[in-house]
Motif scaffolding. Structure first.
Motif, PDB file in Angstrom:
ATOM      1  N   LEU A   7       0.822  -1.208   0.000  1.00 47.67           N
ATOM      2  CA  LEU A   7       0.000   0.000   0.000  1.00 47.67           C
ATOM      3  C   LEU A   7       0.858   1.260   0.000  1.00 47.67           C
ATOM      4  O   LEU A   7       0.510   2.255  -0.642  1.00 47.67           O
ATOM      5  CB  LEU A   7      -0.941  -0.003   1.199  1.00 47.67           C
ATOM      6  N   ASP A   8       1.978   1.224   0.699  1.00 49.13           N
ATOM      7  CA  ASP A   8       2.884   2.365   0.705  1.00 49.13           C
ATOM      8  C   ASP A   8       3.480   2.598  -0.683  1.00 49.13           C
ATOM      9  O   ASP A   8       3.581   3.748  -1.138  1.00 49.13           O
ATOM     10  CB  ASP A   8       3.995   2.155   1.736  1.00 49.13           C
ATOM     11  N   ILE A   9       3.848   1.533  -1.372  1.00 50.52           N
ATOM     12  CA  ILE A   9       4.390   1.657  -2.731  1.00 50.52           C
ATOM     13  C   ILE A   9       3.326   2.208  -3.675  1.00 50.52           C
ATOM     14  O   ILE A   9       3.604   3.072  -4.506  1.00 50.52           O
ATOM     15  CB  ILE A   9       4.925   0.300  -3.230  1.00 50.52           C
ATOM     16  N   LEU A  10       2.089   1.731  -3.544  1.00 45.10           N
ATOM     17  CA  LEU A  10       1.011   2.243  -4.391  1.00 45.10           C
ATOM     18  C   LEU A  10       0.752   3.727  -4.131  1.00 45.10           C
ATOM     19  O   LEU A  10       0.530   4.502  -5.056  1.00 45.10           O
ATOM     20  CB  LEU A  10      -0.270   1.441  -4.165  1.00 45.10           C
ATOM     21  N   TYR A  11       0.782   4.109  -2.859  1.00 44.60           N
ATOM     22  CA  TYR A  11       0.586   5.516  -2.511  1.00 44.60           C
ATOM     23  C   TYR A  11       1.694   6.377  -3.114  1.00 44.60           C
ATOM     24  O   TYR A  11       1.428   7.440  -3.673  1.00 44.60           O
ATOM     25  CB  TYR A  11       0.546   5.662  -0.987  1.00 44.60           C
ATOM     26  N   GLN A  12       2.936   5.905  -3.015  1.00 43.91           N
ATOM     27  CA  GLN A  12       4.055   6.638  -3.604  1.00 43.91           C
ATOM     28  C   GLN A  12       3.924   6.707  -5.129  1.00 43.91           C
ATOM     29  O   GLN A  12       4.256   7.722  -5.743  1.00 43.91           O
ATOM     30  CB  GLN A  12       5.374   5.993  -3.216  1.00 43.91           C
ATOM     31  N   ALA A  13       3.438   5.616  -5.743  1.00 46.50           N
ATOM     32  CA  ALA A  13       3.264   5.594  -7.197  1.00 46.50           C
ATOM     33  C   ALA A  13       2.202   6.602  -7.631  1.00 46.50           C
ATOM     34  O   ALA A  13       2.379   7.310  -8.634  1.00 46.50           O
ATOM     35  CB  ALA A  13       2.886   4.196  -7.668  1.00 46.50           C
ATOM     36  N   PHE A  14       1.102   6.690  -6.895  1.00 47.26           N
ATOM     37  CA  PHE A  14       0.074   7.668  -7.236  1.00 47.26           C
ATOM     38  C   PHE A  14       0.574   9.101  -7.050  1.00 47.26           C
ATOM     39  O   PHE A  14       0.285   9.977  -7.857  1.00 47.26           O
ATOM     40  CB  PHE A  14      -1.190   7.441  -6.409  1.00 47.26           C
ATOM     41  N   GLN A  15       1.336   9.337  -5.997  1.00 49.03           N
ATOM     42  CA  GLN A  15       1.909  10.667  -5.792  1.00 49.03           C
ATOM     43  C   GLN A  15       2.873  11.020  -6.923  1.00 49.03           C
ATOM     44  O   GLN A  15       2.872  12.151  -7.418  1.00 49.03           O
ATOM     45  CB  GLN A  15       2.639  10.737  -4.456  1.00 49.03           C
ATOM     46  N   LEU A  16       3.695  10.067  -7.330  1.00 47.69           N
ATOM     47  CA  LEU A  16       4.642  10.307  -8.408  1.00 47.69           C
ATOM     48  C   LEU A  16       3.914  10.571  -9.721  1.00 47.69           C
ATOM     49  O   LEU A  16       4.293  11.475 -10.479  1.00 47.69           O
ATOM     50  CB  LEU A  16       5.592   9.116  -8.560  1.00 47.69           C
ATOM     51  N   ALA A  17       2.863   9.809 -10.000  1.00 53.29           N
ATOM     52  CA  ALA A  17       2.087  10.024 -11.224  1.00 53.29           C
ATOM     53  C   ALA A  17       1.475  11.421 -11.232  1.00 53.29           C
ATOM     54  O   ALA A  17       1.455  12.101 -12.271  1.00 53.29           O
ATOM     55  CB  ALA A  17       0.998   8.964 -11.347  1.00 53.29           C
ATOM     56  N   LEU A  18       1.006  11.869 -10.086  1.00 52.29           N
ATOM     57  CA  LEU A  18       0.443  13.215  -9.992  1.00 52.29           C
ATOM     58  C   LEU A  18       1.519  14.277 -10.203  1.00 52.29           C
ATOM     59  O   LEU A  18       1.306  15.257 -10.931  1.00 52.29           O
ATOM     60  CB  LEU A  18      -0.223  13.399  -8.630  1.00 52.29           C
ATOM     61  N   LYS A  19       2.688  14.071  -9.608  1.00 49.73           N
ATOM     62  CA  LYS A  19       3.787  15.028  -9.777  1.00 49.73           C
ATOM     63  C   LYS A  19       4.259  15.085 -11.231  1.00 49.73           C
ATOM     64  O   LYS A  19       4.652  16.143 -11.718  1.00 49.73           O
ATOM     65  CB  LYS A  19       4.980  14.639  -8.899  1.00 49.73           C
ATOM     66  N   LEU A  20       4.231  13.956 -11.916  1.00 52.88           N
ATOM     67  CA  LEU A  20       4.695  13.920 -13.298  1.00 52.88           C
ATOM     68  C   LEU A  20       3.664  14.484 -14.266  1.00 52.88           C
ATOM     69  O   LEU A  20       4.019  15.118 -15.258  1.00 52.88           O
ATOM     70  CB  LEU A  20       5.056  12.493 -13.701  1.00 52.88           C
ATOM     71  N   ALA A  21       2.391  14.269 -14.001  1.00 49.99           N
ATOM     72  CA  ALA A  21       1.348  14.689 -14.935  1.00 49.99           C
ATOM     73  C   ALA A  21       0.904  16.133 -14.737  1.00 49.99           C
ATOM     74  O   ALA A  21       0.465  16.784 -15.691  1.00 49.99           O
ATOM     75  CB  ALA A  21       0.145  13.767 -14.805  1.00 49.99           C
ATOM     76  N   MET A  22       1.009  16.643 -13.519  1.00 43.42           N
ATOM     77  CA  MET A  22       0.450  17.958 -13.222  1.00 43.42           C
ATOM     78  C   MET A  22       1.043  19.098 -14.053  1.00 43.42           C
ATOM     79  O   MET A  22       0.282  19.939 -14.555  1.00 43.42           O
ATOM     80  CB  MET A  22       0.589  18.261 -11.731  1.00 43.42           C
ATOM     81  N   PRO A  23       2.355  19.181 -14.268  1.00 42.82           N
ATOM     82  CA  PRO A  23       2.855  20.290 -15.107  1.00 42.82           C
ATOM     83  C   PRO A  23       2.290  20.280 -16.518  1.00 42.82           C
ATOM     84  O   PRO A  23       1.962  21.330 -17.073  1.00 42.82           O
ATOM     85  CB  PRO A  23       4.367  20.076 -15.127  1.00 42.82           C
ATOM     86  N   PHE A  24       2.138  19.085 -17.101  1.00 44.73           N
ATOM     87  CA  PHE A  24       1.608  18.987 -18.455  1.00 44.73           C
ATOM     88  C   PHE A  24       0.128  19.349 -18.498  1.00 44.73           C
ATOM     89  O   PHE A  24      -0.331  20.029 -19.414  1.00 44.73           O
ATOM     90  CB  PHE A  24       1.829  17.586 -19.018  1.00 44.73           C
ATOM     91  N   LEU A  25      -0.615  18.894 -17.499  1.00 42.55           N
ATOM     92  CA  LEU A  25      -2.039  19.211 -17.460  1.00 42.55           C
ATOM     93  C   LEU A  25      -2.273  20.704 -17.248  1.00 42.55           C
ATOM     94  O   LEU A  25      -3.135  21.302 -17.901  1.00 42.55           O
ATOM     95  CB  LEU A  25      -2.724  18.400 -16.357  1.00 42.55           C
ATOM     96  N   LEU A  26      -1.519  21.301 -16.338  1.00 42.98           N
ATOM     97  CA  LEU A  26      -1.684  22.733 -16.091  1.00 42.98           C
ATOM     98  C   LEU A  26      -1.277  23.561 -17.312  1.00 42.98           C
ATOM     99  O   LEU A  26      -1.959  24.525 -17.665  1.00 42.98           O
ATOM    100  CB  LEU A  26      -0.874  23.154 -14.865  1.00 42.98           C
ATOM    101  N   THR A  27      -0.182  23.188 -17.947  1.00 45.14           N
ATOM    102  CA  THR A  27       0.263  23.898 -19.148  1.00 45.14           C
ATOM    103  C   THR A  27      -0.776  23.802 -20.253  1.00 45.14           C
ATOM    104  O   THR A  27      -1.124  24.802 -20.885  1.00 45.14           O
ATOM    105  CB  THR A  27       1.604  23.334 -19.646  1.00 45.14           C
ATOM    106  N   SER A  28      -1.287  22.608 -20.466  1.00 44.27           N
ATOM    107  CA  SER A  28      -2.301  22.405 -21.496  1.00 44.27           C
ATOM    108  C   SER A  28      -3.568  23.200 -21.185  1.00 44.27           C
ATOM    109  O   SER A  28      -4.176  23.794 -22.078  1.00 44.27           O
ATOM    110  CB  SER A  28      -2.620  20.918 -21.614  1.00 44.27           C
TER     111      SER A  28
END
Length: 87
Positions: A7-28
């Motif tokens: 569960l900790d790894i999944l939580y970290q994976a979701f946080q990382l996905a959000l950190k990686l996707a957010m700049p592109f989504l905000l820019t778009s």
């Protein structure tokens, strides 16, 4: 590996996905709003007008942030591999 570690790894994976996707989504989103305001002001109703500026903005973001994103992914992968190898 316990359920808590998974569960900790999944939580970290979701946080990382959000950190990686957010700049592109905000820019778009920002480029889309600016183009929409421009289209409303000039009454140009061309649907393909938003594609090229969004693509160029996302490519520019990839050029600027690509290496740091890759470093975050490598660090996450190393952490997951060490957790798996550690038992």
């Amino acid at each position: 590996m316990s359920n808590l570690e998974v569960l900790d790894i999944l939580y970290q994976a979701f946080q990382l996905a959000l950190k990686l996707a957010m700049p592109f989504l905000l820019t778009s989103m920002i480029v889309g709003v600016v183009i929409a305001i421009f289209q409303a002001a000039t009454q140009i109703n061309e649907q393909t007008l938003t594609f090229v500026p969004k693509l160029l903005a996302i490519l520019a973001m990839m050029a600027v942030l690509g290496s740091s994103m890759m470093a975050m992914l490598q660090e996450f992968f190393g952490n997951v591999c060490s957790i798996i190898a550690g038992g």
